[in-house]
Motif scaffolding. Structure first.
Motif, PDB file in Angstrom:
ATOM      1  N   GLY A   1     -64.425  34.060  37.606  1.00  0.00           N
ATOM      2  CA  GLY A   1     -63.753  34.386  36.353  1.00  0.00           C
ATOM      3  C   GLY A   1     -64.612  34.138  35.137  1.00  0.00           C
ATOM      4  N   MET A   2     -65.605  33.245  35.252  1.00  0.00           N
ATOM      5  CA  MET A   2     -66.490  32.979  34.123  1.00  0.00           C
ATOM      6  C   MET A   2     -67.609  34.009  34.092  1.00  0.00           C
ATOM      7  SD  MET A   2     -66.458  28.827  33.854  1.00  0.00           S
ATOM      8  CE  MET A   2     -66.776  28.810  32.094  1.00  0.00           C
ATOM      9  N   LEU A   3     -68.110  34.276  32.891  1.00  0.00           N
ATOM     10  CA  LEU A   3     -69.059  35.377  32.692  1.00  0.00           C
ATOM     11  C   LEU A   3     -70.461  34.980  33.141  1.00  0.00           C
ATOM     12  CD1 LEU A   3     -66.606  36.095  30.871  1.00  0.00           C
ATOM     13  CD2 LEU A   3     -68.221  37.138  29.280  1.00  0.00           C
ATOM     14  N   PRO A   4     -71.066  35.759  34.062  1.00  0.00           N
ATOM     15  CA  PRO A   4     -72.424  35.458  34.515  1.00  0.00           C
ATOM     16  C   PRO A   4     -73.462  36.128  33.617  1.00  0.00           C
ATOM     17  CG  PRO A   4     -71.523  37.223  35.827  1.00  0.00           C
ATOM     18  CD  PRO A   4     -70.454  36.856  34.819  1.00  0.00           C
ATOM     19  N   MET A   5     -74.563  35.441  33.397  1.00  0.00           N
ATOM     20  CA  MET A   5     -75.649  36.002  32.598  1.00  0.00           C
ATOM     21  C   MET A   5     -76.388  37.070  33.408  1.00  0.00           C
ATOM     22  SD  MET A   5     -77.163  36.050  29.705  1.00  0.00           S
ATOM     23  CE  MET A   5     -76.463  34.581  28.957  1.00  0.00           C
TER      24      MET A   5
END
Length: 644
Positions: free
Chosen positions: A598-602
């Motif tokens: 759910g968290m944004l990956p670089m």
């Protein structure tokens, strides 16, 4: 009396027999003959022959006889290491280490040229002379006597390199290769090995680490750095940076990975660079366990992470003819590794291409690099810093895509003299003004966006960096060290590639590589895309207004448990894949990959953006009061991000 057998024919074997036969009973044998009961075997060749040594290893292992190999390769005599059956460390380990670390040698370039051009005349010769054979025999004889006396300190896991032109010699440490096909002892990956039970982990002093620099100094340079046999083979100090920085070279075969360390002293930066390099070394491919699970998600869903939860590329990206990834298909088989889910409190299968680097090709369906990778002096420390890394990148990207008007921080209000002096020094030496912004998201882990703005028409206009930590001061310092290290490189890059940067203004898909992102924002024309952050009408806050006072705990694990509870309350999983290898474990260093679905990956390269399925970018701005409605995908920032 000790007895010795010599296997091999040629000048070196002859010289060795002549020397040793004066001192010990020596028997000459070949690989087709039975080996008698002896105390040591010497396997000697006038040229490199991996297959010959492998055959010797297979035979001598059965007899349990220790043996020492020596041969000539690319103008050098190579002696060692001593191979003891049943232990790790063998000729194949040495061969692999020499090949990787020595890939930049002129002799290797000669060999490659000879393979390409039949009429190429090598500048270096690998032939052995009588003098060279005699000198090698002298060293082998001395090592033989030591081994027979029981002194193996410089023979096991070491080798000698002899320059056959001038007969100079050096000794080098060879760390056993965990993935060695001859002596490696990799266990099969399993749910049992993925289990995590957090243990007490006392902090060292006022740090958030459990091992100090002085402790690590003893092992990092000794075990991991060597120009000829090390995992790392080159290091350079960044003398043009405001603060001390160091670059460490990690040769990976097809390319070299440069890792960096930044601090207030060059020795500390070297160590930090090596630690980051070990993180990359373990994160590229599995080195500590043998991957054995291959199946589709639809067959494994009861025990596996749903890959669609970690952010996919858009359909139109997959439709591009040259796109390096295939659409995700739950019916397609892929490789899986075991991790541990803290939300579910059980081992969980994770796609290998999410647990390690995935740069395109094969079964890849997303671009994945070092997101969430971290190294620590304990498993708990590594997990904590892996979470910080995920949070740092997520907060930066969420701020960017949602164009959040986050508050600027008055750094003078921090009360930390070192932080204030760092910013003042950077401005005094380089002319860049540093601004700090609070990008902390709903998880509450302090996150900082640091921005440096150039002060002259010839300087880079904007450089961005980020940091996340339980202590916002530490997060800010980390980001500032990154900024300072990037400035000299960014200025050189702009001078060399300004026309390319200007072309990116019109076509953002020309931003294809990591360095292209910062290159684009070197231009003043790109500044308008950051107006949401730079707007002077945005609030300016003190550190005290933005961050709660920090409760100090002696046990780092207690900090980790509190963070895990926060994510549990948000119904967000924290999944840990232990990437540690035998190379790191021998010194108590742990490497992990942390995934928080759910968290944004670089991602680097505008064409590789991953946002599909990550609804936090639409929901969090409303939740934190930055928006008065749930965002739509059409409202997200369409331009390339400015990280790093």
């Amino acid at each position: 009396m000790n007895t010795i057998a010599i296997i091999g024919e040629g000048m070196l074997a002859d010289a060795m027999y002549k020397r040793l036969s004066r001192l010990f009973p020596v028997r000459r044998k070949n690989l087709s003959e039975d080996i008698p009961a002896v105390d040591l075997v010497l396997v000697l060749k006038d040229e490199e022959s991996s297959s010959y040594f492998y055959e010797a290893e297979q035979m001598l292992r059965l007899h349990g006889i220790p043996w020492l190999c020596a041969y000539v390769s690319l103008g050098e005599g190579i002696i060692g290491p001593l191979i003891v059956p049943g232990t790790t460390g063998c000729f194949k380990c040495a061969e692999a280490r020499l090949s990787l670390a020595g890939s930049n040698r002129n002799e290797v370039k000669d060999l490659l040229m000879k393979l390409v051009y039949d009429d190429y005349t090598p500048q270096n010769t690998s032939e052995i002379s009588p003098a060279g054979a005699s000198y090698m025999a002298y060293i082998i004889s001395a090592e033989t006597e030591k081994v027979l006396r029981g002194d193996r300190a410089n023979t096991e896991e070491h080798l000698y390199l002899i320059n056959l032109t001038n007969l100079s010699s050096t000794i080098h440490y060879v760390m056993p290769l965990g993935t060695c096909p001859v002596c490696g002892q990799l266990p099969d990956d399993s749910a049992e090995l993925a289990e995590i039970s957090l243990q007490k982990c006392l902090k060292l002093g006022n740090s958030y680490r459990c091992r100090g620099v002085s402790d690590l100094k003893k092992v990092l340079l000794r075990d991991y750095w060597d120009s000829r046999t090390g995992i790392f083979n080159d290091k350079k100090w960044g003398l043009d940076s405001v603060f001390a920085s160091a670059g460490i070279n990690l040769p990976l075969g097809f390319y070299d990975e440069i890792t960096g360390g930044r601090s207030h002293s060059f020795p500390d930066s070297e160590l930090a660079g090596i630690l980051e390099g070990l993180e990359r070394f373990c994160g590229v491919t599995p080195r500590g366990k043998r991957t054995i699970v291959r199946d589709s998600y639809s067959h494994l869903k009861a025990a596996a992470l749903d890959p669609s939860m970690i952010g996919l590329h858009a359909e139109e990206q997959y439709d591009q003819s040259d796109f390096p990834f295939m659409p995700y298909d739950p019916e397609s088989p892929m490789e899986w590794v075991w991790g541990y889910s803290f939300l579910q409190a059980r081992p969980i299968l994770v796609p290998k291409l999410l647990a390690y680097y995935s740069l395109g090709g094969e079964e890849g369906f997303v671009y994945e690099t070092s997101n969430g990778c971290a190294v620590g002096g304990s498993l708990e420390e590594a997990i904590l810093y892996g979470i910080f890394e995920v949070v740092e990148r997520d907060s930066f990207l969420l701020t960017w895509y949602a164009r959040l008007e986050v508050p600027r921080l008055d750094y003078n209000s921090s009360g930390d003299s070192e932080l204030i002096l760092m910013i003042q020094r950077l401005r005094a030496v380089t002319g860049y003004e540093v601004s700090l912004y609070n990008t902390t998201m709903e998880n509450g882990i302090p996150s900082i966006w640091a921005l440096a703005k150039g002060g002259s028409k010839d300087s880079v206009n904007l450089i961005c960096a980020a940091g996340a930590h339980l202590d916002p001061i530490r997060a800010a310092k980390s980001a500032i060290h990154e900024l300072a290290g990037m400035i000299p490189t960014a200025e050189r890059r702009l001078k060399e590639r300004r026309p390319e940067a200007e072309a990116m203004l019109d076509d953002p898909f020309l931003v294809e590589h990591m360095e292209d992102h910062s290159l684009l924002y070197s231009l003043p024309q790109a500044e308008e895309w950051l107006n949401f952050l730079l707007d002077e009408r945005n609030p300016v806050r003190t550190f005290a207004e933005e961050f709660h006072s920090l409760t100090w705990q002696e046990d780092l694990t207690e900090d980790l448990k509190q963070i895990l509870q926060v994510f549990r309350s948000l119904q967000m999983d924290v999944i840990v894949v232990d990437q540690s290898s035998s190379e790191t474990l021998r010194n108590g260093l742990r490497c992990v990959k942390v995934l928080i679905p759910g968290m944004l990956p670089m991602t680097f390269g505008h064409h590789l953006t991953r946002l599909i399925g990550l609804n936090r970018v639409l929901d969090v701005p409303l939740k934190l009061g930055y928006a008065n409605h749930r965002l739509t995908p059409q409202e997200l920032n369409p331009y390339p991000h400015p990280f790093p």
